[in-house]
Design a protein around this motif. Structure first.
Motif, PDB file in Angstrom:
ATOM      1  N   VAL A 180      19.611  46.530-118.074  1.00 53.38           N
ATOM      2  CA  VAL A 180      19.915  45.077-118.624  1.00 53.38           C
ATOM      3  C   VAL A 180      18.726  44.093-118.483  1.00 53.38           C
ATOM      4  N   PHE A 181      17.572  43.615-117.908  1.00 52.17           N
ATOM      5  CA  PHE A 181      17.089  42.904-117.705  1.00 52.17           C
ATOM      6  C   PHE A 181      16.460  42.853-119.456  1.00 52.17           C
ATOM      7  N   ALA A 182      15.930  43.786-119.418  1.00 58.68           N
ATOM      8  CA  ALA A 182      15.347  44.464-121.210  1.00 58.68           C
ATOM      9  C   ALA A 182      15.897  43.931-122.333  1.00 58.68           C
ATOM     10  N   GLU A 183      17.106  44.563-121.842  1.00 53.62           N
ATOM     11  CA  GLU A 183      18.049  44.319-123.295  1.00 53.62           C
ATOM     12  C   GLU A 183      18.208  42.667-123.228  1.00 53.62           C
ATOM     13  N   GLU A 184      18.184  42.098-122.219  1.00 52.19           N
ATOM     14  CA  GLU A 184      17.987  40.833-122.229  1.00 52.19           C
ATOM     15  C   GLU A 184      17.510  39.759-122.567  1.00 52.19           C
ATOM     16  N   LEU A 185      16.382  40.105-122.333  1.00 56.49           N
ATOM     17  CA  LEU A 185      14.416  39.162-122.112  1.00 56.49           C
ATOM     18  C   LEU A 185      14.194  40.434-122.888  1.00 56.49           C
ATOM     19  N   PRO A 186      13.577  40.875-124.218  1.00 58.87           N
ATOM     20  CA  PRO A 186      12.724  41.444-125.153  1.00 58.87           C
ATOM     21  C   PRO A 186      11.395  41.317-124.790  1.00 58.87           C
ATOM     22  N   TRP A 187      10.980  40.356-124.659  1.00 63.27           N
ATOM     23  CA  TRP A 187       9.758  39.769-124.025  1.00 63.27           C
ATOM     24  C   TRP A 187       9.350  40.215-122.614  1.00 63.27           C
ATOM     25  N   LEU A 188      10.171  41.149-121.890  1.00 64.29           N
ATOM     26  CA  LEU A 188       9.672  42.224-120.957  1.00 64.29           C
ATOM     27  C   LEU A 188       8.812  43.036-121.651  1.00 64.29           C
ATOM     28  N   THR A 189       8.282  43.911-121.818  1.00 59.03           N
ATOM     29  CA  THR A 189       8.015  45.254-122.747  1.00 59.03           C
ATOM     30  C   THR A 189       6.380  44.651-123.539  1.00 59.03           C
ATOM     31  N   TRP A 190       6.250  43.209-123.207  1.00 59.75           N
ATOM     32  CA  TRP A 190       4.918  43.139-123.375  1.00 59.75           C
ATOM     33  C   TRP A 190       4.274  43.598-121.876  1.00 59.75           C
ATOM     34  N   LEU A 191       4.736  43.049-121.113  1.00 60.22           N
ATOM     35  CA  LEU A 191       4.603  42.983-119.273  1.00 60.22           C
ATOM     36  C   LEU A 191       3.806  44.615-119.115  1.00 60.22           C
TER      37      LEU A 191
END
Length: 155
Positions: free
Chosen positions: A73-84
């Motif tokens: 859910v967070f990754a869907e709303e916060l696509p920048w999580l993928t960079w972590l």
């Protein structure tokens, strides 16, 4: 919900222009030398706080029972999580959820906003491998000068 914007001076000089706008919108008061202010009717504010609290508690329940779903859910709303880095994503999700829950319970959302900004900035650093490598070190300390601790103590 509509938002109307007025100069702060309008509130001071022509209150009759600002207060009627609160019937059907929130009002942003723009200030030149300070942070803008928001005026809203208390019933809209209370509804926003209640809605935020319900959403935060619901999301926390999902996170407790299904952590991977919360991350999705967070990754869907916060696509920048993928960079972590993969191992930092759960820590990010946990910290943001905890801050959001605390903010929803107390009405103090600035700690959530700070944590959100810090995590997003961290992710943006990781998005640039060269910058991330430079910030990891090693650092050239040849020209470094030792500084006293703030407050003068040796703690």
């Amino acid at each position: 919900m509509a938002t109307r914007t007025f100069a702060f001076s309008t509130l001071i000089n022509k209150q009759t222009s600002v207060f009627p706008a609160l019937e059907d919108s929130d009002v942003i008061l723009e200030r030149r030398d300070a942070e803008n202010l928001v005026l809203m009717r208390s019933e809209r504010f209370d509804a926003m706080v209640q809605g935020l609290g319900l959403a935060a508690r619901s999301l926390a329940i999902i996170a407790k029972t299904n952590r991977s779903l919360a991350e999705e859910v967070f990754a869907e709303e916060l696509p920048w999580l993928t960079w972590l880095p993969a191992d930092a994503r759960p820590q990010c999700v946990t910290e943001l959820l905890d801050q959001l829950l605390a903010g929803a319970a107390t009405g103090l959302l600035l700690p959530f906003a700070r944590a959100f900004g810090e995590w997003q900035s961290t992710a943006e650093i990781y998005s640039d491998p060269e910058l991330a490598a430079r910030l990891r070190g090693p650092f050239d300390t040849a020209d470094a000068v030792e500084a006293d601790r703030p407050g003068g103590g040796d703690d």
